[in-house]
Design a protein around this motif. Structure first.
Motif, PDB file in Angstrom:
ATOM      1  N   ASP A  44      20.203  39.815   7.407  1.00 42.62           N
ATOM      2  CA  ASP A  44      18.966  39.025   7.321  1.00 42.62           C
ATOM      3  C   ASP A  44      18.721  38.562   5.894  1.00 42.62           C
ATOM      4  O   ASP A  44      18.363  37.412   5.661  1.00 42.62           O
ATOM      5  CB  ASP A  44      17.762  39.844   7.791  1.00 42.62           C
ATOM      6  CG  ASP A  44      17.696  39.984   9.299  1.00 42.62           C
ATOM      7  OD1 ASP A  44      18.469  39.304  10.005  1.00 42.62           O
ATOM      8  OD2 ASP A  44      16.854  40.777   9.764  1.00 42.62           O
ATOM      9  N   ARG A  48      18.597  34.703   4.639  1.00 42.97           N
ATOM     10  CA  ARG A  48      17.430  34.149   3.941  1.00 42.97           C
ATOM     11  C   ARG A  48      17.813  33.612   2.573  1.00 42.97           C
ATOM     12  O   ARG A  48      17.335  32.567   2.150  1.00 42.97           O
ATOM     13  CB  ARG A  48      16.329  35.192   3.830  1.00 42.97           C
ATOM     14  CG  ARG A  48      15.686  35.435   5.171  1.00 42.97           C
ATOM     15  CD  ARG A  48      14.553  36.397   5.097  1.00 42.97           C
ATOM     16  NE  ARG A  48      14.003  36.568   6.442  1.00 42.97           N
ATOM     17  CZ  ARG A  48      12.905  37.199   6.684  1.00 42.97           C
ATOM     18  NH1 ARG A  48      12.200  37.733   5.722  1.00 42.97           N
ATOM     19  NH2 ARG A  48      12.479  37.326   7.927  1.00 42.97           N
ATOM     20  N   SER A  49      18.696  34.317   1.884  1.00 38.37           N
ATOM     21  CA  SER A  49      19.158  33.837   0.576  1.00 38.37           C
ATOM     22  C   SER A  49      19.879  32.503   0.721  1.00 38.37           C
ATOM     23  O   SER A  49      19.686  31.599  -0.092  1.00 38.37           O
ATOM     24  CB  SER A  49      20.098  34.858  -0.072  1.00 38.37           C
ATOM     25  OG  SER A  49      19.393  36.021  -0.420  1.00 38.37           O
ATOM     26  N   GLN A  51      19.356  30.330   3.060  1.00 30.27           N
ATOM     27  CA  GLN A  51      18.344  29.330   3.406  1.00 30.27           C
ATOM     28  C   GLN A  51      17.565  28.889   2.162  1.00 30.27           C
ATOM     29  O   GLN A  51      17.287  27.704   1.989  1.00 30.27           O
ATOM     30  CB  GLN A  51      17.398  29.905   4.460  1.00 30.27           C
ATOM     31  CG  GLN A  51      16.638  28.872   5.219  1.00 30.27           C
ATOM     32  CD  GLN A  51      15.923  29.461   6.429  1.00 30.27           C
ATOM     33  OE1 GLN A  51      16.021  30.648   6.735  1.00 30.27           O
ATOM     34  NE2 GLN A  51      15.203  28.622   7.126  1.00 30.27           N
ATOM     35  N   LEU A  68      10.626  26.103   3.486  1.00 37.78           N
ATOM     36  CA  LEU A  68      11.035  27.431   3.933  1.00 37.78           C
ATOM     37  C   LEU A  68      10.040  27.906   4.977  1.00 37.78           C
ATOM     38  O   LEU A  68       8.864  27.526   4.943  1.00 37.78           O
ATOM     39  CB  LEU A  68      11.080  28.397   2.742  1.00 37.78           C
ATOM     40  CG  LEU A  68      12.176  28.099   1.716  1.00 37.78           C
ATOM     41  CD1 LEU A  68      12.045  29.031   0.520  1.00 37.78           C
ATOM     42  CD2 LEU A  68      13.551  28.218   2.332  1.00 37.78           C
ATOM     43  N   TRP A  72       8.119  34.159   7.513  1.00 38.41           N
ATOM     44  CA  TRP A  72       8.718  35.305   6.838  1.00 38.41           C
ATOM     45  C   TRP A  72       7.621  36.274   6.428  1.00 38.41           C
ATOM     46  O   TRP A  72       6.454  35.909   6.342  1.00 38.41           O
ATOM     47  CB  TRP A  72       9.488  34.859   5.614  1.00 38.41           C
ATOM     48  CG  TRP A  72      10.776  34.153   5.924  1.00 38.41           C
ATOM     49  CD1 TRP A  72      11.359  33.989   7.139  1.00 38.41           C
ATOM     50  CD2 TRP A  72      11.631  33.501   5.002  1.00 38.41           C
ATOM     51  NE1 TRP A  72      12.516  33.286   7.017  1.00 38.41           N
ATOM     52  CE2 TRP A  72      12.717  32.972   5.719  1.00 38.41           C
ATOM     53  CE3 TRP A  72      11.590  33.317   3.629  1.00 38.41           C
ATOM     54  CZ2 TRP A  72      13.756  32.282   5.102  1.00 38.41           C
ATOM     55  CZ3 TRP A  72      12.623  32.620   3.018  1.00 38.41           C
ATOM     56  CH2 TRP A  72      13.690  32.124   3.751  1.00 38.41           C
ATOM     57  N   ASP A  76       9.500  37.849   0.811  1.00 38.82           N
ATOM     58  CA  ASP A  76      10.096  36.600   1.281  1.00 38.82           C
ATOM     59  C   ASP A  76       9.019  35.575   1.619  1.00 38.82           C
ATOM     60  O   ASP A  76       9.173  34.386   1.350  1.00 38.82           O
ATOM     61  CB  ASP A  76      10.983  36.843   2.509  1.00 38.82           C
ATOM     62  CG  ASP A  76      12.224  37.657   2.170  1.00 38.82           C
ATOM     63  OD1 ASP A  76      12.666  37.606   1.003  1.00 38.82           O
ATOM     64  OD2 ASP A  76      12.745  38.331   3.073  1.00 38.82           O
ATOM     65  N   ALA A  80       8.614  31.913  -0.089  1.00 36.80           N
ATOM     66  CA  ALA A  80       8.545  30.695   0.722  1.00 36.80           C
ATOM     67  C   ALA A  80       7.265  29.921   0.418  1.00 36.80           C
ATOM     68  O   ALA A  80       7.292  28.696   0.282  1.00 36.80           O
ATOM     69  CB  ALA A  80       8.621  31.044   2.209  1.00 36.80           C
TER      70      ALA A  80
END
Length: 118
Positions: A44, A48-49, A51, A68, A72, A76, A80
């Motif tokens: 995960d 996310r990194s 993205q 983003l 989240w 995170d 975002a």
């Protein structure tokens, strides 16, 4: 049988899946949710990194449409939120600069000013 040839018997115990460290598999005592195994959490975080990197690369190329996810949680979510706000600000400033360029450069109205937030 003498004592040297006997193998010790181990008791079979069932243990609860409660984690001893954050990120380990088991129940999360704070939220009551079942925590993901460490590998899933790493996957995960990696996703996310990737993205975040893709969004930053698009933004650096001038794409103001990328965002983003607001779904989240934790840090995170804050990342975002800050990233999305940065894009909104850059988009607004770019639009204002374009408006000012048109107003002053093409229409010749030198009294126009660029507006700033706050």
């Amino acid at each position: 049988m003498d004592q040297a040839t006997q193998t010790p018997r181990m008791k079979s115990r069932k243990t609860s899946p409660t984690p001893s460290k954050p990120g380990e598999a088991g129940a999360d005592s704070r939220s009551g949710r079942i925590a993901r195994p460490p590998q899933a959490a790493d996957d995960d975080a990696e996703a996310r990194s990737r993205q975040v990197l893709a969004a930053m690369m698009a933004f650096s190329a001038g794409d103001f449409s990328t965002r983003l996810p607001s779904s989240w949680s934790g840090v995170d979510s804050r990342i975002a939120e800050a990233f999305n706000q940065t894009i909104r600000n850059a988009e607004r400033i770019t639009g204002e600069a374009a408006r000012l360029s048109t107003t002053v450069g093409k229409e010749g109205r030198l009294s126009q000013r660029m507006s700033a937030p706050g």
